[in-house]
Write an enzyme that holds these catalytic residues in place. Structure first.
Site, mmCIF file in Angstrom:
data_model
loop_
_atom_site.group_PDB
_atom_site.id
_atom_site.type_symbol
_atom_site.label_atom_id
_atom_site.label_comp_id
_atom_site.label_asym_id
_atom_site.label_seq_id
_atom_site.Cartn_x
_atom_site.Cartn_y
_atom_site.Cartn_z
ATOM 1 N N THR A 37 -5.325 -7.311 10.528
ATOM 2 C CA THR A 37 -5.805 -5.928 9.912
ATOM 3 C C THR A 37 -5.171 -4.615 10.570
ATOM 4 O O THR A 37 -4.574 -3.762 10.058
ATOM 5 C CB THR A 37 -7.363 -5.953 9.763
ATOM 6 O OG1 THR A 37 -7.625 -6.961 9.171
ATOM 7 C CG2 THR A 37 -7.647 -4.643 8.949
ATOM 8 N N ASN A 44 -1.514 -0.028 7.033
ATOM 9 C CA ASN A 44 -1.188 -1.244 7.488
ATOM 10 C C ASN A 44 -0.231 -2.054 6.669
ATOM 11 O O ASN A 44 -0.226 -3.178 6.339
ATOM 12 C CB ASN A 44 -2.372 -2.226 7.994
ATOM 13 C CG ASN A 44 -3.332 -2.397 7.045
ATOM 14 O OD1 ASN A 44 -3.243 -1.720 5.762
ATOM 15 N ND2 ASN A 44 -4.403 -2.851 7.162
ATOM 16 N N HIS A 89 -1.964 -5.120 1.392
ATOM 17 C CA HIS A 89 -3.326 -5.767 1.103
ATOM 18 C C HIS A 89 -2.754 -7.033 0.886
ATOM 19 O O HIS A 89 -2.244 -7.316 0.193
ATOM 20 C CB HIS A 89 -4.144 -5.074 0.263
ATOM 21 C CG HIS A 89 -5.200 -6.012 -0.524
ATOM 22 N ND1 HIS A 89 -6.523 -6.028 0.287
ATOM 23 C CD2 HIS A 89 -5.188 -6.587 -1.463
ATOM 24 C CE1 HIS A 89 -7.244 -6.903 -0.223
ATOM 25 N NE2 HIS A 89 -6.439 -7.263 -1.135
ATOM 26 N N ARG A 120 -1.586 -14.307 4.041
ATOM 27 C CA ARG A 120 -2.352 -13.631 5.116
ATOM 28 C C ARG A 120 -1.629 -13.650 6.418
ATOM 29 O O ARG A 120 -1.656 -12.813 7.292
ATOM 30 C CB ARG A 120 -3.654 -14.307 5.358
ATOM 31 C CG ARG A 120 -4.828 -13.995 4.539
ATOM 32 C CD ARG A 120 -5.177 -12.359 4.477
ATOM 33 N NE ARG A 120 -5.759 -11.812 5.748
ATOM 34 C CZ ARG A 120 -6.477 -10.688 5.731
ATOM 35 N NH1 ARG A 120 -6.250 -9.706 4.702
ATOM 36 N NH2 ARG A 120 -7.056 -10.185 6.699
ATOM 37 N N ARG A 134 2.630 -6.550 9.288
ATOM 38 C CA ARG A 134 1.859 -5.397 9.841
ATOM 39 C C ARG A 134 2.395 -5.168 11.294
ATOM 40 O O ARG A 134 2.554 -3.755 11.682
ATOM 41 C CB ARG A 134 0.403 -5.410 9.930
ATOM 42 C CG ARG A 134 -0.198 -5.363 8.554
ATOM 43 C CD ARG A 134 -1.638 -6.035 8.125
ATOM 44 N NE ARG A 134 -2.219 -5.820 7.103
ATOM 45 C CZ ARG A 134 -3.349 -6.034 6.711
ATOM 46 N NH1 ARG A 134 -3.962 -6.963 7.528
ATOM 47 N NH2 ARG A 134 -4.024 -5.693 5.801
ATOM 48 N N LYS A 162 0.791 -1.149 0.025
ATOM 49 C CA LYS A 162 0.091 0.051 0.058
ATOM 50 C C LYS A 162 0.824 1.270 -0.012
ATOM 51 O O LYS A 162 2.318 1.195 0.221
ATOM 52 C CB LYS A 162 -0.894 -0.117 1.440
ATOM 53 C CG LYS A 162 -2.073 -1.109 1.144
ATOM 54 C CD LYS A 162 -2.789 -1.166 2.446
ATOM 55 C CE LYS A 162 -4.092 -2.017 2.295
ATOM 56 N NZ LYS A 162 -4.821 -2.212 3.593
HETATM 57 P P1 ADP Z 1 -7.734 -6.679 5.314
HETATM 58 O O1 ADP Z 1 -6.975 -5.583 5.036
HETATM 59 O O2 ADP Z 1 -7.025 -7.245 6.930
HETATM 60 O O3 ADP Z 1 -8.267 -7.741 4.486
HETATM 61 P P2 ADP Z 1 -10.450 -5.528 5.756
HETATM 62 O O4 ADP Z 1 -10.465 -6.238 4.612
HETATM 63 O O5 ADP Z 1 -11.344 -5.935 7.149
HETATM 64 O O6 ADP Z 1 -9.018 -5.838 6.153
HETATM 65 O O7 ADP Z 1 -10.368 -3.972 5.536
HETATM 66 C C1 ADP Z 1 -9.696 -3.362 4.402
HETATM 67 C C2 ADP Z 1 -8.831 -2.249 4.971
HETATM 68 O O8 ADP Z 1 -9.633 -1.101 5.441
HETATM 69 C C3 ADP Z 1 -7.684 -2.548 5.885
HETATM 70 O O9 ADP Z 1 -6.725 -3.105 5.628
HETATM 71 C C4 ADP Z 1 -7.549 -1.107 6.529
HETATM 72 O O10 ADP Z 1 -6.528 -0.406 5.880
HETATM 73 C C5 ADP Z 1 -8.925 -0.695 6.363
HETATM 74 N N1 ADP Z 1 -9.885 -0.546 7.686
HETATM 75 C C6 ADP Z 1 -10.284 -1.507 8.024
HETATM 76 N N2 ADP Z 1 -11.022 -1.250 9.297
HETATM 77 C C7 ADP Z 1 -10.767 0.142 9.550
HETATM 78 C C8 ADP Z 1 -11.073 1.105 10.570
HETATM 79 N N3 ADP Z 1 -11.927 0.927 11.339
HETATM 80 N N4 ADP Z 1 -10.897 2.311 10.181
HETATM 81 C C9 ADP Z 1 -9.824 2.693 9.274
HETATM 82 N N5 ADP Z 1 -9.436 1.697 8.411
HETATM 83 C C10 ADP Z 1 -9.904 0.507 8.266
HETATM 84 MG MG MG Z 2 -9.749 -7.543 3.244
#
Ligand code: ADP
Ligand code: MG
Length: 203
Positions: free
Chosen positions: A133, A164, A167, A127, A144, A19
């Site tokens: 996340t 983070n 992705h 993952r 992360r 990212k």
């Molecule tokens: P992941 O990236 O671990 O698969 P998700 O699919 O749940 O996580 O969420 C997508 C992205 O949205 C996260 O990587 C993060 O950058 C952002 N995100 C998730 N929850 C929040 C939140 N509460 N506030 C801000 N950003 C968030």
């Molecule tokens: Mg996701």
């Protein structure tokens, strides 16, 4: 497990994107090294600058995905005794929609590096390497956990997405959609890794 399933898992593919925060902090090489070091194979790789339309298509739009983002956010707020109402809503779907909007800003703010990774259990392994996340909850040793201290509470106070670093696709189905969306078939290469024989040592 059937032979067909075994063959599918052996050549499983996943999608990973460094990212904007990862690219701007110079962490692209670190991410690539971790993937290669564990034995997975990078079969496609490119730096690009995404449009809002592309990011809109990249992330799911269904209610289940939006609600899950809301739920994860609430758990994070509860853990630290923070009041979810400061977000302006307690509704999981509305929280999900808000985060989705912040993701469009975040992922179009600088170039990203996208890749397709292939190998046994690629989705789960990548993952695991990415970690939770929310970086403040990600194990040390994960990307992360090692490279970010961000949390939902801090990100949301500043009305932005959680930074983070990467992705990574969550399921083989999500990976299929993301690989097909970001790469054309001729940009993905088929080649033999020299260390593939590691699986055949005891054969
Ligand atoms: P992941 O990236 O671990 O698969 P998700 O699919 O749940 O996580 O969420 C997508 C992205 O949205 C996260 O990587 C993060 O950058 C952002 N995100 C998730 N929850 C929040 C939140 N509460 N506030 C801000 N950003 C968030
Ligand atoms: Mg996701």
């Amino acid at each position: 497990m059937s032979e067909t399933n075994m063959a599918l898992i052996e050549k499983e593919r996943t999608y990973l994107m460094v990212k904007p925060d990862g690219v701007k902090r110079g962490l692209t090489g670190e991410v690539i090294t971790r993937i290669e070091r564990c034995g997975l194979k990078i079969v496609a790789l490119k730096m690009f600058w995404a449009t809002r339309e592309q990011i809109n298509e990249h992330y799911p739009k269904d209610d289940a995905w939006l609600m899950r983002i809301g739920e994860k956010t609430k758990v994070n707020y509860d853990k630290y005794g923070l009041d979810i109402k400061t977000l302006g809503t307690e509704d999981n779907k509305e929280i999900g929609l808000m985060v989705r909007g912040w993701l469009l800003d975040y992922l179009t703010s600088a170039p990203m590096v996208k890749m397709v990774i292939e190998g046994p259990h690629a989705v789960d392994l990548v993952r695991k390497m990415a970690g939770n996340t929310i970086p403040a909850q990600a194990e040390m040793g994960t990307i992360r956990g090692d490279f970010s201290v961000d949390s939902a509470a801090f990100a949301n106070r500043d009305k932005r997405a959680i930074f983070n670093v990467v992705h990574a696709s969550e399921t083989p189905e999500e990976a299929k959609h993301e690989i097909g969306f970001w790469f054309s078939p001729e940009e993905i290469f088929d080649f033999e890794k020299t260390d593939n024989s590691i699986y055949k040592v005891v054969a």
